[in-house]
Design a protein around this motif. Structure first.
Motif, PDB file in Angstrom:
ATOM      1  N   GLU A  41      56.592  18.278  71.662  1.00 21.09           N
ATOM      2  CA  GLU A  41      57.595  17.487  70.950  1.00 21.09           C
ATOM      3  C   GLU A  41      58.920  18.225  71.063  1.00 21.09           C
ATOM      4  OE1 GLU A  41      56.616  16.165  67.071  1.00 21.09           O
ATOM      5  OE2 GLU A  41      54.631  15.478  67.658  1.00 21.09           O
ATOM      6  N   GLY A  42      59.701  17.819  72.053  1.00 20.73           N
ATOM      7  CA  GLY A  42      60.953  18.517  72.314  1.00 20.73           C
ATOM      8  C   GLY A  42      60.660  19.928  72.795  1.00 20.73           C
ATOM      9  N   ALA A  43      61.201  20.918  72.101  1.00 24.54           N
ATOM     10  CA  ALA A  43      60.990  22.317  72.469  1.00 24.54           C
ATOM     11  C   ALA A  43      59.807  22.935  71.729  1.00 24.54           C
ATOM     12  CB  ALA A  43      62.252  23.118  72.177  1.00 24.54           C
ATOM     13  N   GLN A  44      59.075  22.129  70.961  1.00 22.76           N
ATOM     14  CA  GLN A  44      57.963  22.650  70.166  1.00 22.76           C
ATOM     15  C   GLN A  44      56.658  21.968  70.549  1.00 22.76           C
ATOM     16  OE1 GLN A  44      59.543  21.907  66.205  1.00 22.76           O
ATOM     17  NE2 GLN A  44      60.077  24.077  66.042  1.00 22.76           N
ATOM     18  N   PHE A  45      55.574  22.482  69.971  1.00 25.18           N
ATOM     19  CA  PHE A  45      54.245  21.939  70.222  1.00 25.18           C
ATOM     20  C   PHE A  45      53.566  21.609  68.898  1.00 25.18           C
ATOM     21  CE2 PHE A  45      55.245  24.678  73.762  1.00 25.18           C
ATOM     22  CZ  PHE A  45      54.861  23.928  74.864  1.00 25.18           C
ATOM     23  N   ARG A  46      52.958  20.425  68.813  1.00 31.27           N
ATOM     24  CA  ARG A  46      52.227  20.011  67.617  1.00 31.27           C
ATOM     25  C   ARG A  46      50.752  20.353  67.781  1.00 31.27           C
ATOM     26  NH1 ARG A  46      53.541  17.259  63.426  1.00 31.27           N
ATOM     27  NH2 ARG A  46      55.419  16.421  64.407  1.00 31.27           N
ATOM     28  N   LEU A  47      50.131  20.818  66.703  1.00 31.46           N
ATOM     29  CA  LEU A  47      48.717  21.174  66.691  1.00 31.46           C
ATOM     30  C   LEU A  47      47.878  19.908  66.842  1.00 31.46           C
ATOM     31  CD1 LEU A  47      47.120  23.709  64.306  1.00 31.46           C
ATOM     32  CD2 LEU A  47      45.986  21.569  64.757  1.00 31.46           C
ATOM     33  N   ALA A  48      47.052  19.858  67.884  1.00 30.45           N
ATOM     34  CA  ALA A  48      46.176  18.706  68.125  1.00 30.45           C
ATOM     35  C   ALA A  48      44.983  19.173  68.946  1.00 30.45           C
ATOM     36  CB  ALA A  48      46.915  17.599  68.862  1.00 30.45           C
ATOM     37  N   GLY A  49      43.836  18.566  68.676  1.00 32.84           N
ATOM     38  CA  GLY A  49      42.651  18.942  69.432  1.00 32.84           C
ATOM     39  C   GLY A  49      41.505  17.991  69.171  1.00 32.84           C
ATOM     40  N   SER A  50      40.356  18.329  69.742  1.00 33.89           N
ATOM     41  CA  SER A  50      39.161  17.515  69.537  1.00 33.89           C
ATOM     42  C   SER A  50      37.934  18.416  69.463  1.00 33.89           C
ATOM     43  CB  SER A  50      38.999  16.496  70.658  1.00 33.89           C
ATOM     44  OG  SER A  50      38.795  17.140  71.896  1.00 33.89           O
ATOM     45  N   ILE A  51      36.924  17.898  68.793  1.00 36.00           N
ATOM     46  CA  ILE A  51      35.636  18.570  68.664  1.00 36.00           C
ATOM     47  C   ILE A  51      34.594  17.609  69.215  1.00 36.00           C
ATOM     48  CG2 ILE A  51      33.974  19.598  67.076  1.00 36.00           C
ATOM     49  CD1 ILE A  51      36.389  19.885  65.089  1.00 36.00           C
ATOM     50  N   GLU A  52      33.787  18.074  70.165  1.00 36.49           N
ATOM     51  CA  GLU A  52      32.779  17.225  70.797  1.00 36.49           C
ATOM     52  C   GLU A  52      31.393  17.810  70.572  1.00 36.49           C
ATOM     53  OE1 GLU A  52      33.678  16.790  74.931  1.00 36.49           O
ATOM     54  OE2 GLU A  52      35.778  16.321  74.547  1.00 36.49           O
ATOM     55  N   VAL A  61      32.961  12.427  69.586  1.00 37.14           N
ATOM     56  CA  VAL A  61      34.239  13.134  69.601  1.00 37.14           C
ATOM     57  C   VAL A  61      34.947  12.935  68.266  1.00 37.14           C
ATOM     58  CG1 VAL A  61      36.472  13.355  70.760  1.00 37.14           C
ATOM     59  CG2 VAL A  61      34.448  12.743  72.087  1.00 37.14           C
ATOM     60  N   ARG A  62      35.435  14.018  67.714  1.00 35.54           N
ATOM     61  CA  ARG A  62      36.237  13.986  66.491  1.00 35.54           C
ATOM     62  C   ARG A  62      37.588  14.603  66.826  1.00 35.54           C
ATOM     63  NH1 ARG A  62      32.737  10.985  66.062  1.00 35.54           N
ATOM     64  NH2 ARG A  62      31.023  11.023  64.592  1.00 35.54           N
ATOM     65  N   THR A  63      38.642  13.814  66.745  1.00 40.68           N
ATOM     66  CA  THR A  63      39.976  14.305  67.073  1.00 40.68           C
ATOM     67  C   THR A  63      40.749  14.627  65.803  1.00 40.68           C
ATOM     68  OG1 THR A  63      40.814  12.041  67.168  1.00 40.68           O
ATOM     69  CG2 THR A  63      40.099  13.017  69.249  1.00 40.68           C
ATOM     70  N   PHE A  64      41.713  15.512  65.946  1.00 41.27           N
ATOM     71  CA  PHE A  64      42.563  15.860  64.812  1.00 41.27           C
ATOM     72  C   PHE A  64      43.961  16.181  65.304  1.00 41.27           C
ATOM     73  CE2 PHE A  64      40.345  19.624  66.230  1.00 41.27           C
ATOM     74  CZ  PHE A  64      41.295  20.625  66.233  1.00 41.27           C
ATOM     75  N   ILE A  65      44.949  15.775  64.513  1.00 41.23           N
ATOM     76  CA  ILE A  65      46.360  16.080  64.745  1.00 41.23           C
ATOM     77  C   ILE A  65      46.920  16.531  63.410  1.00 41.23           C
ATOM     78  CG2 ILE A  65      48.618  15.172  65.400  1.00 41.23           C
ATOM     79  CD1 ILE A  65      47.136  13.047  67.048  1.00 41.23           C
ATOM     80  N   ARG A  66      47.619  17.637  63.418  1.00 38.85           N
ATOM     81  CA  ARG A  66      48.191  18.163  62.181  1.00 38.85           C
ATOM     82  C   ARG A  66      49.709  18.219  62.294  1.00 38.85           C
ATOM     83  NH1 ARG A  66      43.741  16.855  61.156  1.00 38.85           N
ATOM     84  NH2 ARG A  66      42.134  18.058  60.107  1.00 38.85           N
ATOM     85  N   ALA A  67      50.379  18.388  61.183  1.00 41.84           N
ATOM     86  CA  ALA A  67      51.840  18.397  61.134  1.00 41.84           C
ATOM     87  C   ALA A  67      52.441  19.710  61.616  1.00 41.84           C
ATOM     88  CB  ALA A  67      52.314  18.131  59.705  1.00 41.84           C
TER      89      ALA A  67
END
Length: 105
Positions: A41-52, A61-67
């Motif tokens: 996101e622009g010059a930064q990175f947002r925490l996101a991932g998945s658990i399989e 699959v369980r996905t997650f995105i955090r702020a």
């Protein structure tokens, strides 16, 4: 000038490249596969991932995105792996107990 205005208001192809997920890292934790998929996101990175996890021959699959935002891609990958460990530890077997093939956590 038109090119500058297009980029400013998001009408260029460059904005879609920034929105796509970066290549991440995978790790096995318990009987689950964790994928870190930081989102630029622009010059930064947002925490996101998945658990399989494979349950009865079906991969769930369980996905997650955090702020959380990070300036370093390696920092967000490390934080994503820690967050996935926390999700697995907190939810335990109930994380994959429903019949949904994929969902957000």
């Amino acid at each position: 000038m038109a090119s500058f205005l297009s980029k400013l208001f998001g009408f260029s192809s460059g904005s879609s490249a920034e929105a796509s997920a970066s290549s991440g890292k995978t790790e096995t934790y318990g009987d689950c596969l964790i994928r870190a998929n930081p989102m630029r996101e622009g010059a930064q990175f947002r925490l996101a991932g998945s658990i399989e996890k494979e349950v009865d021959g079906v991969v769930r699959v369980r996905t997650f995105i955090r702020a959380d935002l990070f300036s370093s891609e390696q920092d967000v990958i490390d934080a994503t792996l820690r967050k996935a460990h926390q999700i697995i530890d907190q939810h335990g077997p109930s994380l994959f107990s429903d019949d949904a093939a994929s969902r957000q956590v």
